[in-house]
Design a protein around this motif. Structure first.
Motif, PDB file in Angstrom:
ATOM      1  N   GLY A  27       0.819  -1.206   0.000  1.00  0.00           N
ATOM      2  CA  GLY A  27       0.000   0.000   0.000  1.00  0.00           C
ATOM      3  C   GLY A  27       0.851   1.254   0.000  1.00  0.00           C
ATOM      4  O   GLY A  27       2.069   1.197   0.152  1.00  0.00           O
ATOM      5  N   THR A  28       0.198   2.385  -0.171  1.00  0.00           N
ATOM      6  CA  THR A  28       0.852   3.691  -0.107  1.00  0.00           C
ATOM      7  C   THR A  28       0.049   4.591   0.818  1.00  0.00           C
ATOM      8  O   THR A  28      -1.185   4.610   0.759  1.00  0.00           O
ATOM      9  CB  THR A  28       0.941   4.341  -1.499  1.00  0.00           C
ATOM     10  N   GLU A  38       5.391   3.988   1.129  1.00  0.00           N
ATOM     11  CA  GLU A  38       4.921   2.695   0.666  1.00  0.00           C
ATOM     12  C   GLU A  38       5.153   1.697   1.791  1.00  0.00           C
ATOM     13  O   GLU A  38       6.061   1.877   2.622  1.00  0.00           O
ATOM     14  CB  GLU A  38       5.677   2.261  -0.589  1.00  0.00           C
ATOM     15  N   TYR A  39       4.376   0.637   1.810  1.00  0.00           N
ATOM     16  CA  TYR A  39       4.511  -0.314   2.916  1.00  0.00           C
ATOM     17  C   TYR A  39       3.966  -1.689   2.532  1.00  0.00           C
ATOM     18  O   TYR A  39       3.188  -1.839   1.590  1.00  0.00           O
ATOM     19  CB  TYR A  39       3.773   0.190   4.156  1.00  0.00           C
ATOM     20  N   HIS A  95      11.328   3.415   3.791  1.00  0.00           N
ATOM     21  CA  HIS A  95      11.887   4.764   3.948  1.00  0.00           C
ATOM     22  C   HIS A  95      12.266   5.296   2.565  1.00  0.00           C
ATOM     23  O   HIS A  95      13.085   4.685   1.868  1.00  0.00           O
ATOM     24  CB  HIS A  95      13.103   4.709   4.853  1.00  0.00           C
ATOM     25  N   PRO A  96      11.686   6.416   2.121  1.00  0.00           N
ATOM     26  CA  PRO A  96      11.855   6.852   0.732  1.00  0.00           C
ATOM     27  C   PRO A  96      13.169   7.563   0.407  1.00  0.00           C
ATOM     28  O   PRO A  96      13.454   7.791  -0.769  1.00  0.00           O
ATOM     29  CB  PRO A  96      10.668   7.797   0.519  1.00  0.00           C
ATOM     30  N   TYR A  97      13.975   7.885   1.414  1.00  0.00           N
ATOM     31  CA  TYR A  97      15.179   8.681   1.148  1.00  0.00           C
ATOM     32  C   TYR A  97      16.436   7.936   1.583  1.00  0.00           C
ATOM     33  O   TYR A  97      16.546   7.493   2.724  1.00  0.00           O
ATOM     34  CB  TYR A  97      15.104  10.020   1.877  1.00  0.00           C
ATOM     35  N   LEU A 110       1.064   6.529   9.839  1.00  0.00           N
ATOM     36  CA  LEU A 110       0.754   5.299   9.097  1.00  0.00           C
ATOM     37  C   LEU A 110       0.323   4.204  10.056  1.00  0.00           C
ATOM     38  O   LEU A 110      -0.668   3.497   9.811  1.00  0.00           O
ATOM     39  CB  LEU A 110       1.982   4.848   8.302  1.00  0.00           C
ATOM     40  N   LEU A 111       1.062   4.042  11.135  1.00  0.00           N
ATOM     41  CA  LEU A 111       0.723   3.022  12.122  1.00  0.00           C
ATOM     42  C   LEU A 111      -0.692   3.211  12.646  1.00  0.00           C
ATOM     43  O   LEU A 111      -1.475   2.247  12.718  1.00  0.00           O
ATOM     44  CB  LEU A 111       1.726   3.081  13.277  1.00  0.00           C
TER      45      LEU A 111
END
Length: 234
Positions: A27-28, A38-39, A95-97, A110-111
């Motif tokens: 998911g996002t 994203e996860y 983690h996107p970075y 998100l959690l």
């Protein structure tokens, strides 16, 4: 006796599960501070509870800024692919970075979203992270100290002053390689010493012939998940 029985059930589930039994959802999520995450969310087929617990896993720098699928190369996400019968849901954000710290507030948002949408038992939310993700786990644990029932930190920086800010009721398990040249074992040594001084419920596994990658051993330790499942927030 209960721990032995739980372990036997866990072993039987590992034997009877197949790769086709996996239940992994990708998911996002966009947090209120505009961070896109994203996860993966994993619901083991052996999990029949209507109100399950949940483990939040934060990966290290090696997977940061990569594709989501790269999470499956190690740690709990790799076990997801192998249909490991975790006794709870597993949430693994990406983690996107590549060159930044985790945005822990976005992770917490998100959690909360996943917990609400999946009827998670809020007294059984667990936290773990490795290397860079382990440091983020410490940060989450002090900023949201009433959220987590237990935490495990692997091969990570461990700022000793944080020990004073943690929830004293939260059990903690640290894993580290004695030959870690990237994040010295003294990080974990000193944190464990302080936690013991402050009378925390703390465990420490130090692998004598292991370097920075202590996570392959730590996350394939069945007793880690048995221990977590036994913890419940008061």
């Amino acid at each position: 006796m209960r721990a032995i029985l739980f372990f036997l059930i866990l072993v039987l589930c590992i034997a009877c599960n197949s790769k086709q039994d996996t239940a992994i959802t990708a998911g996002t999520y966009t947090s209120v501070n505009k961070e896109n995450l994203e996860y993966y969310l994993y619901r083991p087929k052996n999990l029949k509870e209507k109100k399950p617990g949940l483990l939040l896993f934060l990966h290290g720098g090696g997977e940061a800024g990569a594709q989501l699928k790269h999470l499956k190369l190690g740690g709990p996400p790799k076990l997801m692919e192998e249909a490991y019968p975790f006794p709870f849901l597993v949430l693994a954000p990406q983690h996107p970075y590549a060159d930044k710290w985790w945005n822990t507030q976005a992770v917490y948002n998100l959690l909360q979203d996943v917990v609400a949408k999946n009827n998670v038992d809020t007294n059984r939310i667990y936290l773990t992270g490795l290397s860079r993700g382990g440091y983020a786990a410490w940060e989450l644990a002090i900023n949201h100290k009433e959220t987590f029932a237990a935490m495990a930190v692997v091969s990570a920086m461990a700022p000793v002053p944080y020990a004073h800010w943690l929830n004293h009721e939260m059990p903690i398990w640290l894993f580290h390689g004695a030959q870690d040249s990237i994040m010295p074992a003294s990080e974990a040594d000193n944190m464990v010493a302080k936690l013991k001084e402050l009378k925390f419920n703390v465990r420490y596994t130090k692998y004598p012939k292991t370097g920075h990658n202590a996570w392959d051993k730590a996350y394939t330790t069945d007793s880690l998940y048995i221990w977590m499942a036994q913890q419940k927030r008061n």
